[in-house]
Motif scaffolding. Structure first.
Motif, PDB file in Angstrom:
ATOM      1  N   GLN A 228       0.817  -1.235   0.000  1.00 54.12           N
ATOM      2  CA  GLN A 228       0.000   0.000   0.000  1.00 54.12           C
ATOM      3  C   GLN A 228       0.842   1.273   0.000  1.00 54.12           C
ATOM      4  O   GLN A 228       0.371   2.346   0.366  1.00 54.12           O
ATOM      5  CB  GLN A 228      -0.980   0.027   1.186  1.00 54.12           C
ATOM      6  CG  GLN A 228      -2.078  -1.009   1.081  1.00 54.12           C
ATOM      7  CD  GLN A 228      -3.046  -0.994   2.241  1.00 54.12           C
ATOM      8  OE1 GLN A 228      -3.153  -0.025   2.985  1.00 54.12           O
ATOM      9  NE2 GLN A 228      -3.783  -2.068   2.419  1.00 54.12           N
ATOM     10  N   TYR A 307     -14.802   7.172  12.038  1.00 52.62           N
ATOM     11  CA  TYR A 307     -14.834   5.722  11.852  1.00 52.62           C
ATOM     12  C   TYR A 307     -16.248   5.144  11.933  1.00 52.62           C
ATOM     13  O   TYR A 307     -16.433   3.944  11.774  1.00 52.62           O
ATOM     14  CB  TYR A 307     -13.926   5.031  12.879  1.00 52.62           C
ATOM     15  CG  TYR A 307     -12.499   4.893  12.394  1.00 52.62           C
ATOM     16  CD1 TYR A 307     -11.787   6.011  11.976  1.00 52.62           C
ATOM     17  CD2 TYR A 307     -11.859   3.661  12.323  1.00 52.62           C
ATOM     18  CE1 TYR A 307     -10.487   5.908  11.512  1.00 52.62           C
ATOM     19  CE2 TYR A 307     -10.559   3.540  11.856  1.00 52.62           C
ATOM     20  CZ  TYR A 307      -9.871   4.664  11.458  1.00 52.62           C
ATOM     21  OH  TYR A 307      -8.587   4.561  10.989  1.00 52.62           O
ATOM     22  N   ARG A 311     -17.129   2.616   5.488  1.00 53.30           N
ATOM     23  CA  ARG A 311     -16.923   2.562   4.043  1.00 53.30           C
ATOM     24  C   ARG A 311     -15.477   2.889   3.727  1.00 53.30           C
ATOM     25  O   ARG A 311     -14.730   3.315   4.597  1.00 53.30           O
ATOM     26  CB  ARG A 311     -17.849   3.582   3.341  1.00 53.30           C
ATOM     27  CG  ARG A 311     -19.324   3.318   3.571  1.00 53.30           C
ATOM     28  CD  ARG A 311     -19.771   1.982   3.022  1.00 53.30           C
ATOM     29  NE  ARG A 311     -19.590   1.900   1.585  1.00 53.30           N
ATOM     30  CZ  ARG A 311     -20.534   2.166   0.687  1.00 53.30           C
ATOM     31  NH1 ARG A 311     -21.732   2.513   1.083  1.00 53.30           N
ATOM     32  NH2 ARG A 311     -20.274   2.068  -0.605  1.00 53.30           N
ATOM     33  N   LEU A 312     -15.091   2.669   2.478  1.00 50.05           N
ATOM     34  CA  LEU A 312     -13.710   2.928   2.071  1.00 50.05           C
ATOM     35  C   LEU A 312     -13.382   4.414   2.222  1.00 50.05           C
ATOM     36  O   LEU A 312     -12.345   4.795   2.744  1.00 50.05           O
ATOM     37  CB  LEU A 312     -13.494   2.452   0.627  1.00 50.05           C
ATOM     38  CG  LEU A 312     -12.046   2.445   0.154  1.00 50.05           C
ATOM     39  CD1 LEU A 312     -11.185   1.546   1.027  1.00 50.05           C
ATOM     40  CD2 LEU A 312     -11.973   1.984  -1.295  1.00 50.05           C
ATOM     41  N   GLU A 313     -14.305   5.256   1.764  1.00 53.08           N
ATOM     42  CA  GLU A 313     -14.115   6.699   1.916  1.00 53.08           C
ATOM     43  C   GLU A 313     -14.894   7.144   3.143  1.00 53.08           C
ATOM     44  O   GLU A 313     -16.114   7.133   3.150  1.00 53.08           O
ATOM     45  CB  GLU A 313     -14.646   7.443   0.671  1.00 53.08           C
ATOM     46  CG  GLU A 313     -13.895   7.164  -0.600  1.00 53.08           C
ATOM     47  CD  GLU A 313     -12.538   7.853  -0.669  1.00 53.08           C
ATOM     48  OE1 GLU A 313     -12.371   8.886   0.023  1.00 53.08           O
ATOM     49  OE2 GLU A 313     -11.648   7.347  -1.390  1.00 53.08           O
ATOM     50  N   ARG A 314     -14.162   7.532   4.182  1.00 52.55           N
ATOM     51  CA  ARG A 314     -14.850   7.978   5.387  1.00 52.55           C
ATOM     52  C   ARG A 314     -14.694   9.484   5.531  1.00 52.55           C
ATOM     53  O   ARG A 314     -13.699  10.055   5.078  1.00 52.55           O
ATOM     54  CB  ARG A 314     -14.267   7.244   6.603  1.00 52.55           C
ATOM     55  CG  ARG A 314     -14.693   5.795   6.633  1.00 52.55           C
ATOM     56  CD  ARG A 314     -14.071   5.057   7.771  1.00 52.55           C
ATOM     57  NE  ARG A 314     -12.630   4.972   7.621  1.00 52.55           N
ATOM     58  CZ  ARG A 314     -11.901   3.947   8.057  1.00 52.55           C
ATOM     59  NH1 ARG A 314     -12.475   2.953   8.674  1.00 52.55           N
ATOM     60  NH2 ARG A 314     -10.604   3.932   7.879  1.00 52.55           N
ATOM     61  N   LYS A 380      -4.735   1.526  -4.835  1.00 57.17           N
ATOM     62  CA  LYS A 380      -5.892   1.106  -5.638  1.00 57.17           C
ATOM     63  C   LYS A 380      -6.976   0.470  -4.779  1.00 57.17           C
ATOM     64  O   LYS A 380      -6.674  -0.316  -3.896  1.00 57.17           O
ATOM     65  CB  LYS A 380      -5.447   0.072  -6.674  1.00 57.17           C
ATOM     66  CG  LYS A 380      -4.510   0.603  -7.723  1.00 57.17           C
ATOM     67  CD  LYS A 380      -4.132  -0.535  -8.650  1.00 57.17           C
ATOM     68  CE  LYS A 380      -2.958  -0.145  -9.526  1.00 57.17           C
ATOM     69  NZ  LYS A 380      -2.347  -1.305 -10.155  1.00 57.17           N
ATOM     70  N   PRO A 381      -8.214   0.746  -5.090  1.00 57.76           N
ATOM     71  CA  PRO A 381      -9.305   0.036  -4.411  1.00 57.76           C
ATOM     72  C   PRO A 381      -9.512  -1.322  -5.077  1.00 57.76           C
ATOM     73  O   PRO A 381      -8.999  -1.568  -6.161  1.00 57.76           O
ATOM     74  CB  PRO A 381     -10.511   0.937  -4.656  1.00 57.76           C
ATOM     75  CG  PRO A 381     -10.217   1.596  -5.966  1.00 57.76           C
ATOM     76  CD  PRO A 381      -8.716   1.710  -6.089  1.00 57.76           C
ATOM     77  N   LEU A 382     -10.249  -2.192  -4.425  1.00 58.37           N
ATOM     78  CA  LEU A 382     -10.596  -3.479  -5.015  1.00 58.37           C
ATOM     79  C   LEU A 382     -12.014  -3.378  -5.567  1.00 58.37           C
ATOM     80  O   LEU A 382     -12.955  -3.063  -4.837  1.00 58.37           O
ATOM     81  CB  LEU A 382     -10.534  -4.587  -3.951  1.00 58.37           C
ATOM     82  CG  LEU A 382     -11.021  -5.970  -4.377  1.00 58.37           C
ATOM     83  CD1 LEU A 382     -10.114  -6.560  -5.466  1.00 58.37           C
ATOM     84  CD2 LEU A 382     -11.066  -6.908  -3.186  1.00 58.37           C
ATOM     85  N   GLU A 384     -15.453  -4.819  -7.393  1.00 55.96           N
ATOM     86  CA  GLU A 384     -16.205  -6.077  -7.505  1.00 55.96           C
ATOM     87  C   GLU A 384     -16.667  -6.231  -8.944  1.00 55.96           C
ATOM     88  O   GLU A 384     -17.506  -5.477  -9.416  1.00 55.96           O
ATOM     89  CB  GLU A 384     -17.429  -6.050  -6.582  1.00 55.96           C
ATOM     90  CG  GLU A 384     -17.058  -6.228  -5.132  1.00 55.96           C
ATOM     91  CD  GLU A 384     -18.259  -6.062  -4.230  1.00 55.96           C
ATOM     92  OE1 GLU A 384     -19.070  -6.989  -4.159  1.00 55.96           O
ATOM     93  OE2 GLU A 384     -18.370  -4.985  -3.623  1.00 55.96           O
TER      94      GLU A 384
END
Lengths: 386, 135
Positions: A228, A307, A311-314, A380-382, A384
């Protein structure tokens, strides 16, 4: 032209016991008193330190072969599964793997600490058996003395900077950043700030692949940029630059390490992790290296993150510096919030001090990086994909 | 004036006795309720801090014992294993009374036992299991 030093020159001085070494904390008043030019002339090495929970840690173990031999396909250490999809008797025990029996009270981190402490560890392995490895099962005990290798190999340690965690929701949260009280009842952070390795050399002028470091009480090495790795600095208001995304992949001989600098942790409601002690020496090659090493808590900023949004973007609730965090109270949206650190500043200081003393005694030489870290990295995000 | 922390354990039979009222009125004690836990039909626990003359506290506690309420003195309420502690500070911000703090010079953890109300928040917040509560 100011002072220019090479690694060879510094190592020569270390061997003669003539090197001048201070910690990343001690350098601050020194530069303020003498000025950067004079300080650069006088100081050869500045030592850094950090001691915090670092989940992306683990150890490679070679158990030795039994008679008759087994090609271990499934391995458990004190009922914690280790990954055995390697050669016959190699396995990787990850710090956050939980025990299949005791649930959240024991895990890979505890196995690692117990092994380092010299305790006996119960080994169980299963196999389907083959002509060269007929055995299908083994149950025995190992210690750090009985096994061939125990190598600590942590893919992501020593995060350059980490956000402050806060909880705006109505319920108490149990996170890897500790317990977060409802309605912004507290805030937690986890960086050694002005003592932190990657905040003292944020442009990687001296830290790179091959750098010799203090790792868990022994000498280890940086083997790669950490996973990362995303080193791009970010500019926030008033021209402040925030460094945050660099990480280190580190390696060292677990057998030589000490439970003083490698400690298993339990975060209630979250899981287990490993406190890892890391210290990186920074050679003062020139004025520019010194200009980064003199950084102090009040100049290092980090972002307050909510927190309660899983979600990924908080959401961000603003920025604070480490002086404010360490003084124990910050202001968030007009509310005074008490802070907790998860990484130990006292231990970080102890590590920087210990590393300094080892260098002064001529026991720790500096290693020039074999390769520099990249200047860029993408986080990078993962996705789906269906 | 001397202070004492105590735990009163009530049974269903004596749970309705006006204990704190009597301590204040009859024995002239300052009563500070630190924790109270009662369940209907089951009795309960009361953690108090008493402030007053030594003799008055003693007599007050005797009175409480006489009506059948179990009295325990809280001498060392929170057990902190310094050897296990790494001085991270995870416990500090969840402490409601500021009893836990890092020394401003050494950044090592300190406990002000006077301020502690034995809530137990620090026990679950400590990643090293270095803090225990005795009751």
């Amino acid at each position: 032209m100011g002072v220019e030093r090479t690694y060879e020159e510094i190592n020569k001085k270390i061997k003669k016991g003539e090197a001048v070494v201070v910690t990343a904390e001690e350098i601050i008043p020194l530069v303020e008193e003498k000025g950067i030019e004079k300080a650069t002339e006088e100081i050869d090495v500045v030592t850094t330190g950090t001691f915090g929970p670092m989940c992306s840690s683990g150890a490679i173990i070679n158990f030795g072969h039994s008679d008759p031999p087994i090609r271990m396909q499934k391995v458990w250490l004190n009922e914690v599964e280790a990954y055995a999809g390697l050669a016959a008797v190699d396995a990787y025990i990850g710090a956050t793997q939980l025990s299949e029996n005791k649930e959240v009270e024991y895990g890979g981190a505890q196995v690692i600490e117990d092994l380092v402490s010299g305790k006996k560890i119960r080994l169980k392995a299963l196999s389907s058996g083959s002509d060269c490895y007929p055995r299908r099962e083994i149950e025995t005990y190992i210690t750090k003395e009985s096994i061939n290798q125990a190598i600590l190999f942590n893919p992501r340690n020593s995060y350059q900077n980490y956000n402050v965690a806060i909880n705006t929701s109505e319920r108490k949260m149990y996170t890897y950043m500790g317990i977060l009280l409802p309605k912004m009842g507290n805030a937690t952070y986890s960086t050694s700030g002005q003592l932190s390795p990657l905040l003292n050399d944020p442009e990687f002028m001296t830290i790179g692949i091959g750098t010799r470091i203090f790792l868990g009480g022994a000498q280890g090495y940086i083997v790669w940029e950490g996973t990362q790795f995303s080193p791009e600095p970010r500019k926030i208001e008033k021209g402040k630059t925030v460094y945050r995304g660099a990480t280190l992949a580190v390696i060292g001989n677990l057998k030589e390490m000490s439970p003083n600098f490698l400690r298993a942790a339990i975060f209630k409601g979250y899981g287990v992790s490993l406190f890892v002690g890391i210290g990186v020496p920074i050679p003062i090659l020139n004025r520019e290296v010194m200009s980064y090493v003199m950084v102090k808590d009040e100049d290092i900023y980090t972002e307050i993150i909510d927190y309660s949004i899983p979600r990924l973007e908080r959401p961000s609730l603003g920025w604070v510096n480490y002086k404010q965090l360490r003084e124990g109270k910050i202001k968030v949206q007009g509310k005074e919030v008490i802070t907790s650190s998860l990484s130990s500043y006292a231990k970080a200081r102890e590590i920087a001090q210990k590393l300094k003393e080892e260098i002064l005694r001529g026991e720790f030489l500096l290693q020039e990086p074999i390769q520099k870290f990249p200047q860029h990295g993408e986080f990078k995000p993962l996705l789906e994909i269906r | 004036m001397p202070k004492k922390k105590v735990i009163f354990t009530f049974t269903p039979q004596n749970v309705e006795k006006p204990v704190t009222y009597q301590l204040i009125k009859k024995y002239d004690l300052w009563v500070n309720i630190l924790q109270a836990k009662f369940e209907p039909g089951k009795g309960g626990k009361l953690v108090l801090e008493l402030k007053g003359e030594e003799e008055q506290i003693k007599e007050g506690l005797n009175f409480v014992r006489q009506i059948g309420v179990e009295v325990e003195l809280l001498e060392q309420e929170v057990l902190w294993e310094e050897k296990k502690c790494v001085d991270c500070g995870a416990c500090i911000s969840i402490c409601p009374t500021g009893a836990l703090f890092l020394d401003k010079l050494t950044y090592q953890l300190n406990i002000d036992y006077e301020k502690c109300i034995v809530c137990g928040n620090c026990v679950e917040a400590c990643p090293l299991q270095a803090i225990k509560v005795t009751f």
